[in-house]
Design a protein around this motif. Sequence first.
Motif, short mmCIF file in Angstrom:
data_model
loop_
_atom_site.label_atom_id
_atom_site.label_comp_id
_atom_site.label_asym_id
_atom_site.label_seq_id
_atom_site.Cartn_x
_atom_site.Cartn_y
_atom_site.Cartn_z
N VAL A 80 5.83 -10.09 -9.02
CA VAL A 80 5.91 -8.52 -9.26
C VAL A 80 4.35 -7.95 -8.82
O VAL A 80 4.12 -6.86 -8.23
CB VAL A 80 6.27 -8.49 -10.81
CG1 VAL A 80 6.14 -6.64 -10.99
CG2 VAL A 80 7.70 -8.57 -11.08
N TRP A 81 3.38 -8.55 -9.39
CA TRP A 81 2.17 -7.77 -9.11
C TRP A 81 1.77 -8.03 -7.76
O TRP A 81 1.18 -7.15 -7.13
CB TRP A 81 0.96 -8.66 -9.88
CG TRP A 81 1.25 -8.37 -11.54
CD1 TRP A 81 1.87 -7.16 -11.99
CD2 TRP A 81 0.55 -9.13 -12.38
NE1 TRP A 81 1.52 -7.42 -13.42
CE2 TRP A 81 0.87 -8.31 -13.81
CE3 TRP A 81 -0.19 -10.35 -12.59
CZ2 TRP A 81 0.61 -9.04 -14.98
CZ3 TRP A 81 -0.57 -10.88 -13.85
CH2 TRP A 81 -0.26 -10.14 -14.90
N THR A 82 2.18 -9.00 -7.12
CA THR A 82 1.85 -9.38 -5.45
C THR A 82 2.67 -8.37 -4.80
O THR A 82 2.09 -7.65 -3.90
CB THR A 82 2.22 -10.89 -5.24
OG1 THR A 82 1.40 -11.70 -5.91
CG2 THR A 82 2.03 -10.89 -3.68
N GLU A 83 3.90 -8.06 -5.24
CA GLU A 83 4.82 -7.21 -4.29
C GLU A 83 4.22 -5.70 -4.67
O GLU A 83 4.51 -4.89 -3.79
CB GLU A 83 6.21 -7.07 -5.01
CG GLU A 83 6.78 -8.54 -4.43
CD GLU A 83 8.25 -8.75 -4.90
OE1 GLU A 83 8.67 -8.02 -5.81
OE2 GLU A 83 8.93 -9.87 -4.42
N ALA A 84 3.56 -5.34 -5.89
CA ALA A 84 3.15 -4.20 -5.98
C ALA A 84 1.88 -3.86 -5.52
O ALA A 84 1.14 -2.85 -5.65
CB ALA A 84 3.02 -4.16 -7.61
N GLY A 85 1.10 -4.87 -4.64
CA GLY A 85 -0.19 -4.86 -4.27
C GLY A 85 -1.30 -4.69 -5.14
O GLY A 85 -2.33 -4.40 -4.63
N LEU A 86 -0.95 -5.50 -6.26
CA LEU A 86 -2.35 -5.61 -7.27
C LEU A 86 -3.42 -6.22 -6.53
O LEU A 86 -4.53 -5.58 -6.95
CB LEU A 86 -1.66 -6.37 -8.39
CG LEU A 86 -2.69 -6.84 -9.43
CD1 LEU A 86 -3.37 -5.61 -9.83
CD2 LEU A 86 -2.16 -7.67 -10.56
N TRP A 87 -3.32 -7.31 -6.33
CA TRP A 87 -4.51 -8.21 -5.52
C TRP A 87 -5.31 -7.37 -4.51
O TRP A 87 -6.49 -7.51 -4.79
CB TRP A 87 -3.94 -9.52 -4.97
CG TRP A 87 -3.21 -10.09 -6.01
CD1 TRP A 87 -1.68 -10.51 -5.65
CD2 TRP A 87 -3.33 -10.58 -7.22
NE1 TRP A 87 -1.22 -10.79 -7.03
CE2 TRP A 87 -2.23 -11.14 -7.80
CE3 TRP A 87 -4.58 -10.56 -8.07
CZ2 TRP A 87 -2.12 -11.37 -9.17
CZ3 TRP A 87 -4.42 -10.98 -9.53
CH2 TRP A 87 -3.33 -11.43 -10.08
N ARG A 88 -4.89 -6.70 -3.43
CA ARG A 88 -5.54 -5.88 -2.70
C ARG A 88 -6.21 -4.80 -3.47
O ARG A 88 -7.41 -4.39 -3.25
CB ARG A 88 -4.59 -5.29 -1.60
CG ARG A 88 -5.26 -4.45 -0.64
CD ARG A 88 -4.09 -3.85 0.41
NE ARG A 88 -2.83 -3.37 -0.15
CZ ARG A 88 -2.78 -2.11 -0.97
NH1 ARG A 88 -3.85 -1.41 -1.25
NH2 ARG A 88 -1.60 -1.73 -1.43
N ARG A 89 -5.46 -4.07 -4.26
CA ARG A 89 -6.24 -2.92 -4.97
C ARG A 89 -7.35 -3.40 -5.86
O ARG A 89 -8.42 -2.90 -6.23
CB ARG A 89 -4.92 -2.07 -5.65
CG ARG A 89 -4.05 -1.33 -5.07
CD ARG A 89 -3.01 -0.67 -5.49
NE ARG A 89 -2.25 -1.38 -6.23
CZ ARG A 89 -1.95 -1.10 -7.49
NH1 ARG A 89 -2.18 -0.33 -8.23
NH2 ARG A 89 -1.11 -1.98 -8.37
N LEU A 90 -6.97 -4.53 -6.72
CA LEU A 90 -7.91 -5.28 -7.43
C LEU A 90 -9.18 -5.55 -6.82
O LEU A 90 -10.50 -5.41 -7.31
CB LEU A 90 -7.44 -6.34 -8.26
CG LEU A 90 -8.67 -7.03 -9.30
CD1 LEU A 90 -9.12 -6.08 -10.27
CD2 LEU A 90 -7.84 -8.35 -10.09
N HIS A 91 -9.14 -6.25 -5.44
CA HIS A 91 -10.26 -6.57 -4.74
C HIS A 91 -10.98 -5.33 -4.26
O HIS A 91 -12.25 -5.28 -4.36
CB HIS A 91 -9.76 -7.19 -3.42
CG HIS A 91 -10.79 -7.74 -2.48
ND1 HIS A 91 -10.58 -7.51 -1.13
CD2 HIS A 91 -11.63 -8.42 -2.55
CE1 HIS A 91 -11.71 -7.96 -0.57
NE2 HIS A 91 -12.47 -8.79 -1.36
N ARG A 92 -10.24 -4.32 -4.04
CA ARG A 92 -11.10 -2.94 -3.41
C ARG A 92 -11.87 -2.62 -4.74
O ARG A 92 -12.87 -2.01 -4.74
CB ARG A 92 -9.96 -2.04 -3.16
CG ARG A 92 -10.77 -0.69 -2.55
CD ARG A 92 -11.61 -0.93 -1.41
NE ARG A 92 -12.36 0.14 -1.27
CZ ARG A 92 -12.61 0.62 -0.28
NH1 ARG A 92 -12.46 -0.15 0.88
NH2 ARG A 92 -13.74 1.65 -0.08
N ALA A 93 -11.31 -2.49 -5.91
CA ALA A 93 -11.88 -2.06 -7.30
C ALA A 93 -13.10 -2.75 -7.49
O ALA A 93 -13.99 -2.20 -7.96
CB ALA A 93 -10.90 -2.07 -8.53
#
Length: 123
Positions: A80-93
């Motif tokens: 779910v987190w991968t599909e929601a783009g969590l990892w990209r957004r966390l990397h940016r944060a």
Amino acid sequence: MMPVVGADLSKCLVPDELWELAAPLLPSFAARPQGGGTAPCDERAVFTAVVYALTSGCTWRHLPPTFGTSPATADRRFTVWTEAGLWRRLHRAVLDELGARGEVDWTPAIVDAASVRAKRGDR
């Protein structure tokens, strides 16, 4: 050197500063309209279990029970987190936070540009 176990391992994998960045980015899980299901779980415990699996190479089914979450829950949340783009957004944060602190040195960075074919005709 003593091995890191239990809560110590959780704090090593997901320090408070990382959790403060990640927590607001996690999609919320609402109760199922039909009811049932399992009780809500500790999001930080699930996040830590996922980080452990990703960084150690551990398969979901071999996830240690010390994380307090089932392998199935960790796997579902990861998806779910991968599909929601969590990892990209966390990397940016994380990059934004480090940049704000002046802890990112971009001088050795390499920029890669894709080649784009020029159009014929209009010049």
